[in-house]
Structure formats: structure tokens, C-alpha cells
Design a protein around this motif. Structure first.
Motif, PDB file in Angstrom:
ATOM      1  N   ILE A 104       0.682  -1.261  -0.111  1.00  0.00           N
ATOM      2  CA  ILE A 104       0.109   0.096  -0.032  1.00  0.00           C
ATOM      3  C   ILE A 104       1.090   1.204  -0.121  1.00  0.00           C
ATOM      4  CG2 ILE A 104      -1.826   1.305   1.366  1.00  0.00           C
ATOM      5  CD1 ILE A 104      -2.894  -1.244   2.451  1.00  0.00           C
ATOM      6  N   GLY A 105       0.855   1.964  -1.051  1.00  0.00           N
ATOM      7  CA  GLY A 105       1.401   3.269  -1.179  1.00  0.00           C
ATOM      8  C   GLY A 105       0.503   4.527  -0.672  1.00  0.00           C
ATOM      9  N   MET A 106       1.380   5.540   0.177  1.00  0.00           N
ATOM     10  CA  MET A 106       0.626   6.426   0.710  1.00  0.00           C
ATOM     11  C   MET A 106       1.251   7.745   0.421  1.00  0.00           C
ATOM     12  SD  MET A 106       1.614   5.973   4.881  1.00  0.00           S
ATOM     13  CE  MET A 106       3.256   5.675   5.211  1.00  0.00           C
ATOM     14  N   ASP A 107       0.545   8.724  -0.235  1.00  0.00           N
ATOM     15  CA  ASP A 107       0.882  10.116  -0.666  1.00  0.00           C
ATOM     16  C   ASP A 107      -0.197  11.049  -0.531  1.00  0.00           C
ATOM     17  OD1 ASP A 107       2.764  11.913  -1.289  1.00  0.00           O
ATOM     18  OD2 ASP A 107       3.136  11.127  -3.551  1.00  0.00           O
ATOM     19  N   ASP A 108       0.398  12.544  -0.344  1.00  0.00           N
ATOM     20  CA  ASP A 108      -0.572  13.322  -0.472  1.00  0.00           C
ATOM     21  C   ASP A 108      -0.749  14.051  -1.740  1.00  0.00           C
ATOM     22  OD1 ASP A 108       0.923  16.389   0.430  1.00  0.00           O
ATOM     23  OD2 ASP A 108       1.974  14.448   0.156  1.00  0.00           O
ATOM     24  N   THR A 109      -1.578  14.736  -1.994  1.00  0.00           N
ATOM     25  CA  THR A 109      -1.990  15.726  -3.142  1.00  0.00           C
ATOM     26  C   THR A 109      -2.740  16.945  -2.964  1.00  0.00           C
ATOM     27  OG1 THR A 109      -2.642  15.709  -5.503  1.00  0.00           O
ATOM     28  CG2 THR A 109      -4.059  14.577  -3.979  1.00  0.00           C
ATOM     29  N   ILE A 110      -2.567  17.920  -3.542  1.00  0.00           N
ATOM     30  CA  ILE A 110      -3.233  19.125  -3.468  1.00  0.00           C
ATOM     31  C   ILE A 110      -4.382  19.243  -4.472  1.00  0.00           C
ATOM     32  CG2 ILE A 110      -3.230  21.691  -3.395  1.00  0.00           C
ATOM     33  CD1 ILE A 110      -1.572  20.187  -1.183  1.00  0.00           C
ATOM     34  N   GLU A 111      -5.694  19.438  -3.963  1.00  0.00           N
ATOM     35  CA  GLU A 111      -6.636  19.691  -4.928  1.00  0.00           C
ATOM     36  C   GLU A 111      -7.024  21.280  -4.985  1.00  0.00           C
ATOM     37  OE1 GLU A 111     -11.583  19.255  -5.275  1.00  0.00           O
ATOM     38  OE2 GLU A 111     -10.488  18.058  -3.767  1.00  0.00           O
ATOM     39  N   ARG A 112      -6.729  21.713  -5.982  1.00  0.00           N
ATOM     40  CA  ARG A 112      -6.639  23.049  -6.020  1.00  0.00           C
ATOM     41  C   ARG A 112      -7.887  23.731  -6.257  1.00  0.00           C
ATOM     42  NH1 ARG A 112      -2.124  21.742  -8.925  1.00  0.00           N
ATOM     43  NH2 ARG A 112      -3.236  21.214 -11.000  1.00  0.00           N
ATOM     44  N   ARG A 113      -8.355  24.482  -5.293  1.00  0.00           N
ATOM     45  CA  ARG A 113      -9.897  24.809  -4.989  1.00  0.00           C
ATOM     46  C   ARG A 113      -9.813  26.336  -4.474  1.00  0.00           C
ATOM     47  NH1 ARG A 113     -13.960  21.262  -4.657  1.00  0.00           N
ATOM     48  NH2 ARG A 113     -15.125  22.845  -4.502  1.00  0.00           N
ATOM     49  N   TRP A 114     -10.552  27.251  -4.875  1.00  0.00           N
ATOM     50  CA  TRP A 114     -10.769  28.415  -4.105  1.00  0.00           C
ATOM     51  C   TRP A 114     -12.268  28.713  -3.597  1.00  0.00           C
ATOM     52  CZ3 TRP A 114      -6.891  31.980  -3.350  1.00  0.00           C
ATOM     53  CH2 TRP A 114      -5.833  31.853  -4.046  1.00  0.00           C
ATOM     54  N   GLY A 115     -12.371  29.710  -2.716  1.00  0.00           N
ATOM     55  CA  GLY A 115     -13.876  29.782  -2.285  1.00  0.00           C
ATOM     56  C   GLY A 115     -13.827  30.236  -0.711  1.00  0.00           C
ATOM     57  N   ARG A 116     -14.571  31.057  -0.218  1.00  0.00           N
ATOM     58  CA  ARG A 116     -14.579  31.390   1.034  1.00  0.00           C
ATOM     59  C   ARG A 116     -15.455  30.372   1.968  1.00  0.00           C
ATOM     60  NH1 ARG A 116     -17.889  35.970   2.245  1.00  0.00           N
ATOM     61  NH2 ARG A 116     -19.003  35.571   0.344  1.00  0.00           N
ATOM     62  N   ARG A 117     -16.159  29.630   1.369  1.00  0.00           N
ATOM     63  CA  ARG A 117     -16.995  28.472   2.052  1.00  0.00           C
ATOM     64  C   ARG A 117     -16.445  27.400   2.161  1.00  0.00           C
ATOM     65  NH1 ARG A 117     -23.314  29.324   0.034  1.00  0.00           N
ATOM     66  NH2 ARG A 117     -23.340  31.655   0.654  1.00  0.00           N
ATOM     67  N   ILE A 118     -15.022  27.127   1.674  1.00  0.00           N
ATOM     68  CA  ILE A 118     -14.584  25.916   1.435  1.00  0.00           C
ATOM     69  C   ILE A 118     -13.609  26.153   2.818  1.00  0.00           C
ATOM     70  CG2 ILE A 118     -12.799  24.271   0.576  1.00  0.00           C
ATOM     71  CD1 ILE A 118     -13.584  25.568  -2.428  1.00  0.00           C
ATOM     72  N   THR A 119     -14.078  25.489   4.057  1.00  0.00           N
ATOM     73  CA  THR A 119     -13.369  25.704   5.327  1.00  0.00           C
ATOM     74  C   THR A 119     -12.151  25.088   5.490  1.00  0.00           C
ATOM     75  OG1 THR A 119     -14.541  24.084   6.313  1.00  0.00           O
ATOM     76  CG2 THR A 119     -15.696  26.095   6.322  1.00  0.00           C
ATOM     77  N   ALA A 120     -11.680  23.887   4.750  1.00  0.00           N
ATOM     78  CA  ALA A 120     -10.471  23.166   5.062  1.00  0.00           C
ATOM     79  C   ALA A 120      -9.562  23.620   4.096  1.00  0.00           C
ATOM     80  CB  ALA A 120     -10.862  21.796   4.870  1.00  0.00           C
TER      81      ALA A 120
END
Length: 458
Positions: A104-120
Motif C-alpha cells: 500500500i502506497g501513501m502520498d498526499d496531493t493538493i486539490e486546487r480549490r478557491w472559495g470562502r465557504r471551503i473551510t478546510a
């Protein structure tokens, strides 16, 4: 032939899709299940953005008055994404890794999102656009994905199949909500232990890059599984403590003498190197000859207990790559096996790229916390489902889209999703040849939707 007299609003869900998804039926209520089938069907057939509206349009439900119900599957309905992930893991392991270790491989990625309501959302280094000398910041969501690294029947390559994806909120988001911030390695520890509990009795090997070469994570994983990762060239390695005698005073020593740093071994002409051939190496289909030296040592960091590891120092005889060091918490692994397992990790980046190109990751438009936490893991899980379904439709020798001037030697995910889409579009037409065959009528609405999918493909 065309049926000019029959018009339907939305084709029924194909029977083969119901069969493929039957294992997840207990995870949803009866009303939700029918809507889930439609969303999965739309997620596979849609091109471009993966919004709920695009899924409804491509399945012929653009005029459905209850369109809000489909949105509520993601932002309100009561179902557990962990239960869905657990069944996906079980099916992937049962079909593709029936015996042997589960890698099992594990890695992180960035989902490019903008918006004031996207709290995380947070500001992170963009790993795709950044380089060693160029730093690019990106606003988005950080996801930690666990993927089973295994061969599949329709390609000669190792595939990384996502089974569990976790959202790691930014530090600013946690501070605004009054929550304790958890590091990426904390999420990795929780995810690895969760997967270990879901696979009792199986040997599990987790593969991670240098971001996961952390003492606390390694100590937590070593109780249930094995961790293979990069090792710093200046890591603190020690020999085994000397044996106690009748005159030894005090408590037992945890470590022995300090061993030379790995970067010192690189510069030492007395270091003994062994040449090995690695069958799978970055960009070398026929294998790559490497020079290695390896040993067993105690990895130590102040404040944590010592950890026995097998380290491997690797250098390229051609000098095209910088020397690298790896470690395994399973000291019985052979150095060549460690390197071969770690190289599988590169397929994780391929999966991230293919989910963006073919499944519309980063094109979602949900902004509620629950919908965000469900949509991206669902799209990544759909990648694994399509890879499994393609095992029933494709073989290594099958060559879709072949032509006189081009013959494919290896199938890719684009072939897999193309075969699945073709099955969903026309798989129910002329499936059998009875003694007195009658022509099957293709609904006009389906032809229109197929044409729309072609016209708005980009």
C-alpha cells in the motif's frame, strides 16, 4: 435502428453496472441506492467537469424535477464513506492480491480549490508546478490517499488503486474551528492503522516518500505492518548495544556505538558496493544496474525508542541520479526487494494525474464540508472500480483503437475507461443471438446523449 416513437427521460441503469456495484448495496438505503447508481453511471460517462448536473445530463436526466435529491446524496444523505472504503479494499485485495503481502502506497496531493465557504482550504506548495529552484503556492485542499500497488490483468504495469482517501485540513482551518491541528503524519498513522485493522492476518507493507520517514509513524506501524521509506543521509544510526556481563551496572543500554553517517560512506573509498539489476526503475523498461551497500542498524531520535531498520544506500553508476538511501522496518527484507517495492510508489503520481485527466478531479463544485469530504474520495475510488471492471473486459493482447499505422503494445487507463464506457453505452444491445433474432431498437434519446458527450467532450 432508431425507435422514433419511444422517448424516455433517462435511460435505466444498465444491469451490468448493478452487478458490478452489488457489493456496496448494504452501505446505502433503498432510495439512496438508486440515486447512487445514477451518479456512478454519470461519473463514468461524463467528460469534462464532474458535477452533479453533468452526471444527470449524460444519463438523460437533465429534465428530472428531483435533481436536488442527487445533490443531497453527497451533502446530506446518511451513509459512511469509511464503510464504502472498507468494501473497496476487501474487493481489491480479494481479486488482485489473494496471497502474499499487500503493498500500500501513501502520498498526499493538493486539490486546487478557491472559495470562502471551503473551510478546510489552505495555502500549500504546489508539487506539480514547483521545482527545486522555483516555488509555487497553491490554494486548495490536501488529501492523503492510500493506494494498493498491484499488477492488473489488462496491463503489464503496476497500478496504484486508491482505497482510502482522507482530508487533512489546514492549520488555519483547524485554528478557526478551535480544533487541534493534526500533521500529515498523524493522518498517515491513523489511516495505516485503520487499513491494518481491516486486513487482519495479512502482511501489509506501506510505502511512503521522505515525508513519512518519521519515528513516531514508524513505531506505530511496525506493530502491525512494515514501513519502507526514504532515509536521510545524515540519519542517526547506531550499532547493537554490547552484551551485558556480571559486572555491568545500571539499566540495559538501548543502543551501541554511533555508526558512520551514510553520506560519509558515500565518500569513503573503502565502502564495499554490490551491483544489482533492478527490473523496474524510473524510465528503464529493461531494468537498471545499481550499486548498493546495506546493513542493519538502530535508528534513533532523541525522545523516542530505538528502531531496528535495514538501510540500503544506492548510487547510480552512470551518475544520472543523486545517491539515495532507503530503510525498512522489516530487517528480513532483501535490499533488492526493498528497492523494487519502493519504485512502485511512482505509480501513485500516475494515478493522481490520470484521475485529473479522465475523472475530473478538481472540477467539482461542492462547497459544504460533507460533500467535499465525500466527492474527491469517491472519484479516486472510481478509478479503482474502473480498473477492476476493465479486468472483465480487457486483456493484455486486446488492442482497442488500433489502426494500420499504430499498434498499441500496452494498455493504459484511457483504454480501461473507454471499454467501461462502451459497455455502459451499448452493452445491452444485441447481447444474444436467438434462433430468430429481432432487431434491437436504440432509443433516440441515448443517441442524442452520445452525440452530446462527443460534442462537449472538451
Amino acid at each position: 435502428m432508431l425507435d422514433q416513437n419511444k422517448a424516455v427521460i433517462g435511460d435505466p441503469v444498465p444491469q451490468i453496472l448493478r452487478q458490478w456495484l452489488q457489493a456496496w448495496r448494504p452501505c446505502f438505503t433503498a432510495p439512496s441506492w438508486e440515486h447512487v447508481l445514477v451518479l456512478v453511471m454519470g461519473g463514468v460517462l461524463a467528460t469534462g467537469k464532474r458535477t452533479v448536473t453533468s452526471c444527470l445530463r449524460v444519463t438523460g436526466r437533465g429534465d428530472a424535477a428531483n435533481f436536488a435529491t442527487y445533490h443531497q446524496i453527497l451533502n446530506r444523505a446518511r451513509w459512511s464513506s469509511r464503510a464504502v472504503a472498507r468494501r473497496l479494499l476487501g474487493i481489491v485485495v480479494e481479486r488482485l492480491v489473494p496471497d502474499g503481502p499487500v503493498v500500500i502506497g501513501m502520498d498526499d496531493t493538493i486539490e486546487r480549490r478557491w472559495g470562502r465557504r471551503i473551510t478546510a482550504r489552505g495555502i500549500y506548495r504546489d508539487p506539480v508546478r514547483s521545482s527545486h529552484g522555483h516555488f509555487v503556492k497553491a490554494s486548495g485542499l490536501r488529501w492523503l490517499s492510500f493506494m494498493v500497488l498491484t499488477p492488473v490483468s489488462w496491463t503489464r504495469l503496476i497500478k496504484a488503486l486508491p482505497v482510502l482517501t482522507l482530508l487533512a485540513p489546514s492549520e488555519r482551518s483547524n485554528r478557526q474551528r478551535g480544533c487541534r491541528h493534526k500533521l500529515l503524519t498523524d493522518w498517515a498513522r491513523q489511516g495505516a492503522l485503520q487499513l491494518s485493522r481491516w486486513l487482519p492476518g495479512r502482511r501489509i507493507i506501506f510505502i511512503g516518500d521522505s515525508s513519512f520517514a518519521v519515528h513516531e509513524l514508524a513505531h506505530a506501524i511496525v506493530r502491525r505492518a512494515t514501513l519502507i521509506s526514504r532515509l536521510r543521509l545524515d540519519a542517526n544510526l547506531f550499532a547493537q548495544p554490547a552484551g551485558r556481563t556480571a559486572r555491568t551496572m545500571g539499566r540495559p543500554a538501548q543502543k551501541g556505538r554511533a555508526l558512520p553517517k551514510l553520506k560519509t560512506l558515500l565518500a569513503n573509498p573503502a565502502t564495499r558496493w554490490t551491483s544489482i539489476l533492478v527490473s523496474a526503475w524510473y524510465g528503464h523498461a529493461g531494468g537498471k544496474t545499481l550499486e548498493i551497500t546495506s546493513d542493519i542498524a538502530l535508528w534513533y531520535r532523541p525522545g523516542t525508542p530505538v528502531l531496528p531498520v535495514r538501510w540500503v544506500l544506492v548510487r547510480d553508476p552512470d551518475g544520472k541520479r543523486d545517491p539515495q538511501a532507503f530503510f525498512s522496518t522489516d530487517i528480513t527484507l532483501e535490499p533488492a526487494e526493498m528497492i523494487a517495492l519502493y519504485v512502485r510508489r511512482w505509480q501513485i503520481e500516475v494515478t493522481f494525474a490520470e484521475t485529473r485527466a479522465h475523472l475530473g478531479v478538481e472540477t467539482q463544485r461542492q462547497w459544504t464540508d460533507k460533500a467535499i469530504a465525500r466527492t474527491t474520495p469517491a472519484l479516486l475510488g472510481l478509478y479503482s472500480l474502473i480498473s477492476l471492471w476493465a479486468c472483465d473486459l480487457l486483456t493484455i493482447k486486446s488492442t482497442p483503437y488500433s489502426a494500420a499505422w499504430y499498434r498499441k503494445t500496452n494498455l493504459t487507463f484511457s483504454d480501461a475507461i473507454g471499454a467501461v464506457r462502451l459497455q455502459l453505452w451499448v452493452g445491452d444491445i444485441n447481447q444474444h443471438s436467438p434462433p430468430h433474432p429481432e432487431p434491437n431498437y436504440i432509443p433516440t434519446t441515448r443517441l442524442k446523449r452520445m452525440a452530446q458527450a462527443l460534442c462537449f467532450a472538451t
